[in-house]
Design a protein around this motif. Structure first.
Motif, PDB file in Angstrom:
ATOM      1  N   GLN A  13      -4.301  -7.492   4.153  1.00 20.98           N
ATOM      2  CA  GLN A  13      -5.486  -7.904   3.687  1.00 20.98           C
ATOM      3  C   GLN A  13      -6.257  -7.277   2.824  1.00 20.98           C
ATOM      4  N   PRO A  14      -6.633  -5.942   3.591  1.00 16.73           N
ATOM      5  CA  PRO A  14      -7.456  -4.938   2.784  1.00 16.73           C
ATOM      6  C   PRO A  14      -7.196  -4.534   1.449  1.00 16.73           C
ATOM      7  N   LEU A  15      -5.798  -4.049   1.424  1.00 16.55           N
ATOM      8  CA  LEU A  15      -5.169  -3.522   0.279  1.00 16.55           C
ATOM      9  C   LEU A  15      -4.942  -4.758  -0.775  1.00 16.55           C
ATOM     10  N   LEU A  16      -4.750  -5.784  -0.300  1.00 20.54           N
ATOM     11  CA  LEU A  16      -4.625  -6.989  -1.286  1.00 20.54           C
ATOM     12  C   LEU A  16      -5.894  -7.420  -1.825  1.00 20.54           C
ATOM     13  N   LYS A  17      -6.957  -7.252  -0.999  1.00 16.42           N
ATOM     14  CA  LYS A  17      -8.239  -7.711  -1.541  1.00 16.42           C
ATOM     15  C   LYS A  17      -8.712  -6.474  -2.699  1.00 16.42           C
ATOM     16  N   SER A  18      -8.491  -5.288  -2.282  1.00 11.73           N
ATOM     17  CA  SER A  18      -8.627  -4.056  -3.153  1.00 11.73           C
ATOM     18  C   SER A  18      -7.931  -4.106  -4.694  1.00 11.73           C
ATOM     19  N   ARG A  19      -6.789  -4.619  -4.383  1.00 11.33           N
ATOM     20  CA  ARG A  19      -5.937  -4.886  -5.652  1.00 11.33           C
ATOM     21  C   ARG A  19      -6.663  -5.933  -6.449  1.00 11.33           C
ATOM     22  N   VAL A  47       8.657  -6.850   5.230  1.00 11.36           N
ATOM     23  CA  VAL A  47       8.241  -5.395   4.814  1.00 11.36           C
ATOM     24  C   VAL A  47       8.006  -4.324   5.974  1.00 11.36           C
ATOM     25  N   LEU A  48       6.941  -4.806   6.700  1.00  9.12           N
ATOM     26  CA  LEU A  48       6.347  -4.192   7.881  1.00  9.12           C
ATOM     27  C   LEU A  48       7.454  -3.937   8.936  1.00  9.12           C
ATOM     28  N   ALA A  61       4.754   1.087   3.165  1.00  4.07           N
ATOM     29  CA  ALA A  61       5.075  -0.247   3.626  1.00  4.07           C
ATOM     30  C   ALA A  61       3.948  -1.180   3.268  1.00  4.07           C
ATOM     31  N   LEU A  62       2.753  -0.997   3.622  1.00  4.94           N
ATOM     32  CA  LEU A  62       1.467  -1.818   2.913  1.00  4.94           C
ATOM     33  C   LEU A  62       1.581  -1.937   1.849  1.00  4.94           C
ATOM     34  N   THR A  63       1.807  -0.742   0.809  1.00  5.94           N
ATOM     35  CA  THR A  63       1.786  -1.050  -0.693  1.00  5.94           C
ATOM     36  C   THR A  63       2.963  -1.862  -1.182  1.00  5.94           C
ATOM     37  N   ILE A  64       4.009  -1.686  -0.691  1.00  6.97           N
ATOM     38  CA  ILE A  64       5.228  -2.452  -0.900  1.00  6.97           C
ATOM     39  C   ILE A  64       4.788  -3.895  -0.478  1.00  6.97           C
ATOM     40  N   ALA A  65       4.221  -4.311   0.536  1.00  9.50           N
ATOM     41  CA  ALA A  65       4.063  -5.468   1.124  1.00  9.50           C
ATOM     42  C   ALA A  65       3.004  -6.130   0.213  1.00  9.50           C
ATOM     43  N   THR A  66       2.075  -5.463  -0.158  1.00 11.72           N
ATOM     44  CA  THR A  66       0.955  -5.953  -0.995  1.00 11.72           C
ATOM     45  C   THR A  66       1.646  -6.389  -2.564  1.00 11.72           C
TER      46      THR A  66
END
Length: 319
Positions: A13-19, A47-48, A61-66
């Motif tokens: 969620q944090p990276l998704l919101k940031s993007r 992914v995770l 992995a978080l970047t790929i998941a996002t």
């Protein structure tokens, strides 16, 4: 099982919101409406879990998941427009609030953002090709509604394109960026594809027998709209009297009213298509598990088994 998805949703969620915050203001506002509805987070969970099975870098992995989740939501925004579904996760679908053209533009922007998110990692071209496959799957789905005859093989190809390819791509991207060799990348891709097809069977069953309160869609909505999903194609090509009667209803080419919809659902059931589709979920899950049995990953096993649990939790037992 739900914890696996909840943890993945919270992690991404944090990276998704940031993007999403990098979108231009108008697009960002509209995208926020869509993403406020949440989602199952199956793709981030895959992914995770794959990354942990391969001892891969968590941030990568978080970047790929996002990236994958953004592309997935591009398909959801477009699906709602194409299917004219008025709700998504119990909230007004984006197109009902901002109009069809705006919704499609937001979907396109979200897709581009997904590809951009993967910049600097391996597999941007693979994800871009996956988007093309997703578009082909949706194109086939739309075309089938206008065709009198659709084979089960064609429908399976469409389902793989709509759901399987992105889950397969998610697994492959994770393995690729973990430095795995081609055989391992292919293994995780095949695992994801099988899970995706299992989930598509589940979704198709819920489009006929889903609990309205749980799914947010009227029971039998796919039947009423004369959609040609996997259980319906199986019923139409069953060679049974019920299948023939169902074909007659579909041949009229007019959306079914409530009485006709109930009759059509009963006809599909009489052909044995429900039991067949349920067994196919189990078969696809079994095939998926064979691909990753060497990993010993309980998370990947849970993720595969989730497809049937998801269907049972949202289906109406007495319909």
């Amino acid at each position: 099982m739900v914890k696996l998805l909840d943890d993945a949703r919270a992690a991404v969620q944090p990276l998704l919101k940031s993007r999403l915050d990098t979108l231009p203001p108008t697009l960002r506002q509209r995208a926020a409406h869509h993403f406020a509805g949440g989602g199952k987070a199956v793709r981030p969970a895959l992914v995770l879990a794959t990354a942990r099975a391969l001892d891969a870098d968590h941030d990568t992995a978080l970047t790929i998941a996002t990236a994958v989740e953004l592309v997935h939501n591009f398909t959801l925004i477009h699906d709602d427009v194409h299917d004219q579904d008025a709700e998504r996760h119990g909230r007004p679908a984006l197109w009902t609030v901002y109009g069809t053209s705006e919704a499609l533009l937001v979907g396109n922007a979200v897709c581009a953002l997904g590809l951009e998110t993967l910049d600097g990692l391996k597999g941007v071209g693979r994800l871009a090709r996956c988007v093309t496959d997703l578009c082909e799957g949706q194109s086939l789905d739309i075309a089938f509604e206008q065709r009198a005859e659709v084979s089960l093989d064609e429908c399976l190809r469409m389902s793989a394109g709509k759901t399987g390819v992105l889950l397969g791509c998610a697994g492959a991207l994770t393995a690729l960026n973990a430095g795995a060799d081609d055989d391992v990348v292919r293994t995780f891709q095949d695992f994801g594809i099988e899970i995706g097809i299992a989930f598509q069977f589940a979704n198709d069953l819920l489009g006929i027998w889903g609990d309205e309160e749980a799914t947010g869609k009227p029971t039998g909505s796919d039947v009423a709209r004369l959609k040609k999903t996997l259980p319906i194609i199986r019923a139409l090509r069953s060679g049974t009297e019920a299948g023939t009667q169902l074909a007659e209803l579909y041949a009229a080419g007019v959306e079914l009213d409530d009485t006709q919809t109930r009759r059509a659902i009963a006809l599909v059931a009489r052909t044995g298509a429900r039991e067949w589709a349920e067994s196919e979920i189990h078969r696809r899950v079994t095939r998926a598990l064979k691909h990753i049995e060497h990993t010993g990953s309980p998370e990947l096993t849970l993720l595969a088994e989730l497809a049937y649990a998801y269907y049972r939790s949202l289906s109406s037992a007495d319909s």
